[in-house]
Design a protein around this motif. Structure first.
Motif, short mmCIF file in Angstrom:
data_model
loop_
_atom_site.label_atom_id
_atom_site.label_comp_id
_atom_site.label_asym_id
_atom_site.label_seq_id
_atom_site.Cartn_x
_atom_site.Cartn_y
_atom_site.Cartn_z
N HIS A 256 0.83 -1.19 0.00
CA HIS A 256 0.00 0.00 0.00
C HIS A 256 0.87 1.25 0.00
O HIS A 256 1.94 1.28 0.61
N GLY A 257 0.41 2.29 -0.68
CA GLY A 257 1.10 3.57 -0.64
C GLY A 257 2.26 3.66 -1.62
O GLY A 257 2.41 2.83 -2.53
N PRO A 258 3.12 4.67 -1.46
CA PRO A 258 4.27 4.85 -2.35
C PRO A 258 5.17 3.62 -2.35
O PRO A 258 5.28 2.90 -1.37
N ASN A 259 5.80 3.37 -3.48
CA ASN A 259 6.67 2.21 -3.68
C ASN A 259 5.91 0.89 -3.59
O ASN A 259 6.51 -0.16 -3.36
N GLY A 260 4.59 0.96 -3.77
CA GLY A 260 3.81 -0.27 -3.68
C GLY A 260 2.63 -0.30 -4.63
O GLY A 260 2.46 -1.25 -5.38
N GLU A 261 1.83 0.77 -4.59
CA GLU A 261 0.67 0.81 -5.49
C GLU A 261 0.72 2.03 -6.41
O GLU A 261 -0.30 2.48 -6.92
N ASP A 262 1.92 2.55 -6.63
CA ASP A 262 2.08 3.76 -7.43
C ASP A 262 2.71 3.52 -8.79
O ASP A 262 3.09 4.45 -9.48
N GLY A 263 2.85 2.26 -9.16
CA GLY A 263 3.44 1.92 -10.46
C GLY A 263 4.90 1.51 -10.39
O GLY A 263 5.42 0.95 -11.35
N THR A 264 5.57 1.77 -9.27
CA THR A 264 6.99 1.44 -9.19
C THR A 264 7.22 -0.07 -9.11
O THR A 264 7.97 -0.64 -9.90
N ILE A 265 6.55 -0.74 -8.16
CA ILE A 265 6.72 -2.19 -8.07
C ILE A 265 6.10 -2.87 -9.28
O ILE A 265 6.58 -3.91 -9.74
N GLN A 266 5.05 -2.27 -9.84
CA GLN A 266 4.42 -2.84 -11.03
C GLN A 266 5.38 -2.81 -12.23
O GLN A 266 5.40 -3.72 -13.05
N GLY A 267 6.20 -1.74 -12.30
CA GLY A 267 7.21 -1.68 -13.36
C GLY A 267 8.25 -2.77 -13.19
O GLY A 267 8.66 -3.41 -14.18
N LEU A 268 8.67 -3.00 -11.95
CA LEU A 268 9.65 -4.05 -11.68
C LEU A 268 9.09 -5.42 -12.04
O LEU A 268 9.75 -6.24 -12.70
N LEU A 269 7.86 -5.69 -11.63
CA LEU A 269 7.24 -6.99 -11.90
C LEU A 269 7.00 -7.18 -13.40
O LEU A 269 7.10 -8.30 -13.91
N THR A 270 6.71 -6.08 -14.09
CA THR A 270 6.56 -6.15 -15.55
C THR A 270 7.88 -6.56 -16.20
O THR A 270 7.91 -7.39 -17.12
N LEU A 271 8.98 -5.99 -15.71
CA LEU A 271 10.30 -6.35 -16.24
C LEU A 271 10.63 -7.81 -15.95
O LEU A 271 11.36 -8.45 -16.71
N MET A 272 10.12 -8.34 -14.84
CA MET A 272 10.34 -9.75 -14.51
C MET A 272 9.59 -10.69 -15.47
O MET A 272 9.86 -11.88 -15.51
#
Length: 364
Positions: free
Chosen positions: A101-117
């Motif tokens: 939840h919140g920054p570094n979690g639901e703001d697209g950052t972790i989603q970008g990392l998981l997309t790269l995975m």
């Protein structure tokens, strides 16, 4: 049948670290319910407050205790290399379930990392997550889509802090356009962190200074006398909407403590609304979901102004809480989808959204 390896990812670098743990414990229990044990094997991963990832052993300890890891291992704290060292079990994950939840979690950052995975994950992608998190971008998108909202103004930290001579004029503009009461909010924080309801010039100045300490972009919204109602969305291209719930509380507004303290708020499901209003809210929720390009899940919040019959959209939350006091799972429970079935559907939606020949092989 081969079980899917579900990477349950929780913790994170935000002020909602502890809430993430509570949500992850609930989701972990649901994934281990009888209907899901033959389908899924859980691989938990815990992100410390300093950003270091921990594998299954420590993550399981956190899930059992419910307590954050306050003293990270001395071998990896504050070292640049450890921030990019993922636990070896990460390579075994078939579907990620990011409970952040919140920054570094639901703001697209972790989603970008998981997309790269290149591995499917539950919830919205980079765009939906980023727009859903940023209140200014969200409101801009809603305005473009024709969704009615309260009046608001957007500011930057430099406007608030840079010139003491300009600041009084800025406050004059806010007072003239929005009047009191109004709400001052950082643009990119969840769970009401940094938000203040203000009724005077002195409170406004303090709230602006505080909000600017959290974020370089700040939004000020007009207050409105209204009922606060919410609905849950589930799906990808053809989403469904739950029953509508209403939140009532004694505090000044729905702040962090009220949200996450048992008994501080009353959640009424279904909300006692005219059918025409309920239908309007559902239609607006679907439109908001599509407007930000959300997927998987979202909770959409509204103001219902009974005196005028207006429905105003407040915000969309692309990864709402899954705690005992959270509206999202309770809304779907009332609507006929119990918690274990809900998390199962979220994983199915993740697979559907990221469908590739390899994913189809996993499904079949």
């Amino acid at each position: 049948m081969t079980k899917l390896q579900i990477g349950l990812l929780f913790g994170g670098c935000s002020g909602e670290h502890e809430v993430s743990i509570v949500s992850a414990r609930a989701i972990n229990a649901a994934l281990n319910a009888e209907r899901n044990t033959d389908k899924y094997e859980i691989l938990p991963f815990y992100i410390q407050k300093n950003g270091v990832w921990q594998g299954n052993e420590i993550a399981n300890q956190i899930l059992v205790s419910g307590q954050a890891l306050e003293k990270p291992n001395a071998t990896n704290i504050n070292t640049k290399s450890s921030l990019w060292e993922f636990p070896p079990q990460a390579s075994e994950v078939d579907v990620w379930f990011p409970v952040l939840h919140g920054p570094n979690g639901e703001d697209g950052t972790i989603q970008g990392l998981l997309t790269l995975m290149q591995v499917p994950f539950v919830g919205s992608g980079v765009l939906g997550s980023a727009v859903g998190m940023d209140k200014i971008a969200m409101k801009t998108a809603f305005a473009q889509a024709g969704l009615p909202q309260v009046k608001y103004m957007t500011l930057t930290r430099s406007q608030i802090w840079s010139n003491p001579c300009v600041f009084p004029k800025l406050c004059d503009e806010i007072e003239n356009y929005l009047n009191y009461p109004c709400f001052v909010k950082p643009a990119n924080l969840g769970s009401s962190v940094g938000i203040a309801k203000v009724r005077s010039r002195q409170e406004l100045e303090t709230a602006l200074d505080n909000a600017a300490s959290y974020d370089r972009r700040v939004i000020v919204e007009a207050g409105v006398v209204a009922r606060e109602v919410e609905c849950a969305v589930l799906g990808n291209d053809n989403p469904k909407v739950s029953a509508i719930g209403e939140i009532s509380f004694e505090s000044d507004f729905y702040d962090y403590e009220t949200k996450y303290t048992q008994g501080k708020a009353d959640l009424s499901i279904p909300a006692a609304l005219p059918d025409t209003i309920s239908n309007q809210i559902r239609e607006m929720a679907i439109k908001a979901f599509a407007t930000v390009d959300a997927s998987g899940l979202a909770r959409v919040d509204f103001f219902y102004v009974e005196s005028t019959g207006e429905v105003l959209i407040n915000e969309i939350n692309t990864f709402p809480g899954f705690t005992d006091t959270s509206m999202y799972p309770r809304l779907w429970g009332y609507s006929g989808i119990p918690f274990p079935e809900l998390v199962d559907k979220l994983i199915e939606l993740a697979l559907e959204r990221h469908k590739t020949p390899e994913i189809e092989a996993l499904i079949n």
